[in-house]
Write an enzyme that holds these catalytic residues in place. Structure first.
Site, short mmCIF file in Angstrom:
data_model
loop_
_atom_site.label_atom_id
_atom_site.label_comp_id
_atom_site.label_asym_id
_atom_site.label_seq_id
_atom_site.Cartn_x
_atom_site.Cartn_y
_atom_site.Cartn_z
CE LYS A 166 22.72 -5.68 -8.47
NZ LYS A 166 23.34 -6.03 -8.84
CB CYS A 185 4.41 2.50 5.14
SG CYS A 185 3.95 3.69 4.80
CB SER A 227 13.26 5.47 -5.17
OG SER A 227 11.96 5.84 -5.56
CG LEU A 265 -5.42 -9.05 8.80
CD1 LEU A 265 -5.51 -8.38 9.59
CD2 LEU A 265 -7.51 -9.56 7.70
#
Ligand code: NHW
Ligand code: NZE
Length: 392
Positions: free
Chosen positions: A7, A143, A150, A392
């Site tokens: 989406k 991160c 979610s 990296l």
């Protein structure tokens, strides 16, 4: 592909799965740049509890917060046995190349507690794609804290770093991921060379081969005490011009590769304790530099093992072979890594790496690393042997 809905990624200027195989599109940017006056001036909205923070990586405190977030919430292997444990000095190296923007080091805090719960970064790089050198953002260290997964935070992080990159009049990006997204420009396999097989078996990274004893396994991976190539030595500051020439020439053979200048070679390839090691072969007679080899230091935390907490891993970086066979060059890098007490030496099968992986006793890893370009289309995916870019 089938039934797989992206989406967010379906809204982005990236190759779409539905267009796979359609070679009618020209290679190059998917969308034209927009006028800077038209780039959104204010940050994207976060859910109410959260706020943006521009991270000052020079600040010891901020760097420590980023380190702790990544140490506890960054990439794990598919079996959740290991998690990357980038060090603070590695993060400062990775995030402050020549021309970097502090505004591209983006964090999300909880307004009340000020706890850092998400992060994404970009650094500028000139990347050549075939004959076009394009200034891009290399996006990395995305991160979100495990407790906030979610909730569609990642798309907001990605849109915000995109907005801040656009503000610097840059319209392309390069990134890699272990997950399949629309649409990889290339896919690499990673390989591992045991240096400390006993520890790797103890922690479950490797398994004792069939009909193999531990002592037989230790013997199989044994390396000489010292390097074998005459003239093999650590890179030093005065080598930067020659290494730049050697590396630019070597990388010109690949379809995608960084367009390094001397400042970037100095930053990315001069040895830095615990971060990056680099070596070259200089002819004892002519002092001409004929070969180059480098690896970076990226430990992984070992999750849930009583005896060990860290896996010391080296990752093959950029290498050039014009006189010394690549096999012999990388074998000397293995010897140095063993001397420095690394447990494992990792490599991707890009550039010319697949020519030596098996002979140097690398074993295939279980996952893949997918390469992506943002707002730049390639007509066909590239084989890893045409890839000359290591992120990296
Ligand atoms: C012109 C400049 C352009 C600059 C930007 C260029 C693009 C840069 C792109 C970034 C490059 C980063 C490169 C990099 O850092 C190297 S890849 C390492 C990424 N980080 C980790 O794996 C750490 C552990 N995982 C997490 O922290 C979370 O799971 C993350 C944050 C990964 C996703 O958080 P979440 O809570 O699990 O998920 P939601 O928030 O609910 O969002 C779900 C949506 O996110 C899509 N997703 C999932 N993983 C992704 C990934 N690795 N790249 C891109 N997209 C990713 C996913 O497909 C879905 O979209 P879709 O519905 O369309 O499928
Ligand atoms: C590249 N950079 C963006 C970090 C990154 N993100 N996602 C990844 C997925 C695989 C590799 C990878 C690349 C080279 C390699 F030899 C082994 C690798 O992963 C082993 C599995 N693993 C994951 C964590 N701990 C162990 C890196 C990455």
């Amino acid at each position: 592909a089938l039934g797989h809905r992206h989406k967010f990624w379906e809204t982005q200027p990236v190759g779409q799965f539905k267009d796979m195989g359609d070679t009618s599109f020209p290679e190059g940017p998917i969308e034209p740049p927009t006028l800077l006056s038209e780039v959104k001036k204010e940050p994207y909205n976060l859910p109410n509890l959260y706020e943006w923070v521009t991270c000052d990586i020079d600040s010891e405190e901020m760097c420590a917060e980023i380190y702790i977030l990544l140490t506890n919430n960054y990439v794990e292997d598919d079996e959740n046995m290991f998690r990357f444990n980038y060090s603070k000095e590695f993060l400062r190296w990775a995030l402050r190349p020549p021309g970097y923007f502090k505004s591209w080091h983006i964090g999300v805090r909880v307004k009340s507690s000020k706890k850092l719960v998400a992060f994404i970064t970009g650094v500028p790089a000139r990347i050549r794609v075939r004959d076009n050198v394009v200034t891009m953002a290399e996006v990395n260290f995305l991160c979100v804290h495990k407790k906030l997964r979610s909730k569609r935070l990642a798309p907001v992080m990605i849109k915000e770093v995109t907005r801040r990159v656009h503000l610097e009049n840059i319209w392309q990006a390069a990134y890699t991921a272990g997950v399949v997204l629309p649409t990889p420009v290339s896919t690499c396999q990673y390989w591992h060379r045991s240096l400390n097989p006993k520890k790797l078996i103890d922690v479950g990274f490797s398994r004792l081969g069939a009909r193999m004893t531990m002592s037989r396994t230790i013997k199989l991976y044994k390396l000489p005490e010292s390097t074998v190539t005459p003239g093999f030595r650590k890179m030093e500051p005065h080598d930067v011009p020659a290494v730049t020439r050697l590396l630019r020439e070597y990388l010109s053979q690949f379809a995608i590769a960084p367009d390094f200048d001397e400042n970037e070679v100095e930053h990315w390839l001069l040895p830095k304790e615990n971060v990056v090691d680099s070596f070259l072969v200089a002819s004892p007679v002519t002092h001409e530099i004929t070969d180059f080899c480098s690896f970076y230091t990226l430990p992984s935390s070992i999750l849930g093992n009583q005896n060990y907490s860290t896996l010391k891993a080296a990752y093959l970086y950029y290498n050039v072979s014009t006189k010394t066979p690549l096999f012999q060059l990388v074998n000397d890098a293995l010897i140095v890594a063993k001397q420095k007490d690394f447990d494992v030496f990792n490599a991707l099968d890009l550039m010319q790496n697949e020519t030596f992986l098996k002979d140097l006793k690398f074993g295939p890893g279980y996952g893949k690393l997918h390469y992506y370009l943002y707002n730049y289309r390639l007509r066909h995916a590239l084989p890893p042997s045409e890839l000359g870019l290591v992120l990296l």
